[in-house]
Design a protein around this motif. Sequence first.
Motif, PDB file in Angstrom:
ATOM      1  N   PHE A 104      -4.282   8.317   5.773  1.00 15.36           N
ATOM      2  CA  PHE A 104      -3.798   7.147   5.250  1.00 15.36           C
ATOM      3  C   PHE A 104      -2.434   6.509   5.831  1.00 15.36           C
ATOM      4  CE2 PHE A 104      -1.188   4.597   2.138  1.00 15.36           C
ATOM      5  CZ  PHE A 104      -2.283   3.865   1.446  1.00 15.36           C
ATOM      6  N   LEU A 159      -6.340  -2.384  -2.086  1.00 19.41           N
ATOM      7  CA  LEU A 159      -6.491  -1.723  -0.839  1.00 19.41           C
ATOM      8  C   LEU A 159      -5.720  -0.200  -1.055  1.00 19.41           C
ATOM      9  CD1 LEU A 159      -5.982  -4.592   1.922  1.00 19.41           C
ATOM     10  CD2 LEU A 159      -8.061  -3.263   1.177  1.00 19.41           C
ATOM     11  N   LEU A 174      -8.100   1.831  -3.191  1.00 16.87           N
ATOM     12  CA  LEU A 174      -9.261   2.218  -2.434  1.00 16.87           C
ATOM     13  C   LEU A 174      -9.141   2.951  -1.148  1.00 16.87           C
ATOM     14  CD1 LEU A 174     -12.296   1.340  -1.946  1.00 16.87           C
ATOM     15  CD2 LEU A 174     -11.450  -0.383  -0.662  1.00 16.87           C
ATOM     16  N   CYS A 175      -8.134   2.993  -0.465  1.00 18.69           N
ATOM     17  CA  CYS A 175      -7.910   3.664   0.570  1.00 18.69           C
ATOM     18  C   CYS A 175      -7.494   5.348  -0.015  1.00 18.69           C
ATOM     19  CB  CYS A 175      -6.607   3.076   1.533  1.00 18.69           C
ATOM     20  SG  CYS A 175      -7.063   1.669   2.482  1.00 18.69           S
ATOM     21  N   ILE A 226      -3.519   4.928   9.203  1.00 16.20           N
ATOM     22  CA  ILE A 226      -3.874   3.743   9.181  1.00 16.20           C
ATOM     23  C   ILE A 226      -2.820   2.551   8.901  1.00 16.20           C
ATOM     24  CG2 ILE A 226      -5.383   2.130   7.742  1.00 16.20           C
ATOM     25  CD1 ILE A 226      -7.106   3.931   9.331  1.00 16.20           C
ATOM     26  N   MET A 254       0.928  -1.294  -0.084  1.00 14.68           N
ATOM     27  CA  MET A 254       0.048  -0.044  -0.055  1.00 14.68           C
ATOM     28  C   MET A 254       0.918   1.182   0.084  1.00 14.68           C
ATOM     29  SD  MET A 254      -2.885  -1.355   2.761  1.00 14.68           S
ATOM     30  CE  MET A 254      -3.707   0.240   2.875  1.00 14.68           C
ATOM     31  N   VAL A 259     -10.831   6.861  -0.449  1.00 15.81           N
ATOM     32  CA  VAL A 259     -11.713   7.145   0.531  1.00 15.81           C
ATOM     33  C   VAL A 259     -10.977   8.019   1.600  1.00 15.81           C
ATOM     34  CG1 VAL A 259     -12.918   5.942   2.718  1.00 15.81           C
ATOM     35  CG2 VAL A 259     -12.805   4.813   0.223  1.00 15.81           C
ATOM     36  N   LEU A 260      -9.640   8.044   1.957  1.00 15.76           N
ATOM     37  CA  LEU A 260      -9.421   8.598   3.151  1.00 15.76           C
ATOM     38  C   LEU A 260      -8.280   9.896   2.428  1.00 15.76           C
ATOM     39  CD1 LEU A 260      -7.691   5.485   4.763  1.00 15.76           C
ATOM     40  CD2 LEU A 260      -9.560   6.728   5.383  1.00 15.76           C
TER      41      LEU A 260
END
Length: 474
Positions: free
Chosen positions: A189, A172, A175-176, A192, A39, A179-180
């Motif tokens: 981010f 992920l 996606l993150c 997390i 990520m 969203v974040l």
Amino acid sequence: MTTMNEPVAQTAGLRAVLQNGPFLRLWLAQALSQTAQQMISYVLLVQVAAISQSSAAVSGIMIAFALPGILFSALAGIYVDRRAKRTVLVMTNAGRTLALLGYILLTSPVLRFDPLLVLYITALVFASVSQFFMPAEGAAIPLLVGRDHLLPANSLFNLTFTASQLLGFLLLGPLCVKVLVHGTDFGAFYAILAGLFLACTLLTAMLPRGEQVKPATQIDGVGSAVQSVLADLREGWQYIRNDAAIYSAIIQSSVATAVVLMLGVIGPRFLAEEVGIPASDLYLVLAPGGIGLGIGVALVGRFSTEANRMRMISLATFAAGLGLLAFAALSPAAQVLAGLLGGAAATHAWVLGAMMVLVLILGALNSFVTVPAQTVLQERARDDVRARVLSAFNTVSNIGVTAATFFAGALADAVGVAATVGLIGMGVAGVAAWGIRQATAPARRRVPAPMPARSGKLSTGPLTPLPSGSRKAA
């Protein structure tokens, strides 16, 4: 920290290692940390591109992330061989947690450092600390599962490593970010990700204590320190060169890793230019590779034994070389099919199907190379040199990956994509032929001291005798 766990029952396969509590915690830490690392790889590319609008800056962050693997991996192995693996794993995960929290602090509105500079520093620090994780993790596996369960343990680690790459980088990560991330604020981010590495810190802190390690050499001055490091490096390299199986496993597994990356670099061009398949269909070609990898992981334990591992690695590598040559032949085959079938759609379907089958086979072959290779390194390397052996593998792999990234595109520009795939295939087959010769040559050193048949703890003693003065470490 809990007390030592009792050994698990001697049952075969993945079920046995998953019943081993300490191994399960190490495996979960690997799965979480590798997913988080992928990520980070994704978000660094996105973030640097958004901030700089420069391809050179994006290349720079890739180099910053890869360079510590070349410079520090061998030195990390020396350190890990002299420390308890549990301690190194805890320190590594804690260090990566702090690196990400440091990014959040340094880019806060209060300090307002240049975000691009902070990203480069974070990447360098994070990647440098990470060099200690893989050799410590690899050296801890034999201490937790014993010789009889090394192959299923490595199969599981290999499967989760590949799955984490796909999950973290392709799913992920994007996606993150969606969203974040708000504008240029990536703080949520990284928070997390810091939480994931904190969870890995806690998991590794619950591994058993009690490993015996070789005491560190007394150092008097800089000159003595340099001599000690060089002596340890020479000892590790001589150990590798004196064991034909370890040497061959490192070379062939590194080649397999580099080939995967080279195909990733030139794959989209091959689809579009050579066989007339849109690059947007790349996922259709890659998906069977993941399926093949899973099939290989499930099957390798049924066929691999300690006596045939090296032949299996070399034969699988040779078969992969033939598979790449078949890939290169798809370009002229597509032209022949176009004339016979008389339609682009029919040709597209046949060629796409052939590529999916080839990728499925290559994915399975990858498991038959990497899983036995990792097992060979762990079976044959002594406790007090195992981390250096694994670090040497990481160094060779990183060099191969860096060279592959640079040369694959340049070679494709010079001679064409299909010719490049064919040359890669011939090179892989040549390495496999060398490996077959190594596997059939007389062993260059004695068989290593046997490991315990089963274990559920970090060993209460080394697998081979340590010099006098050995000490226990937490």
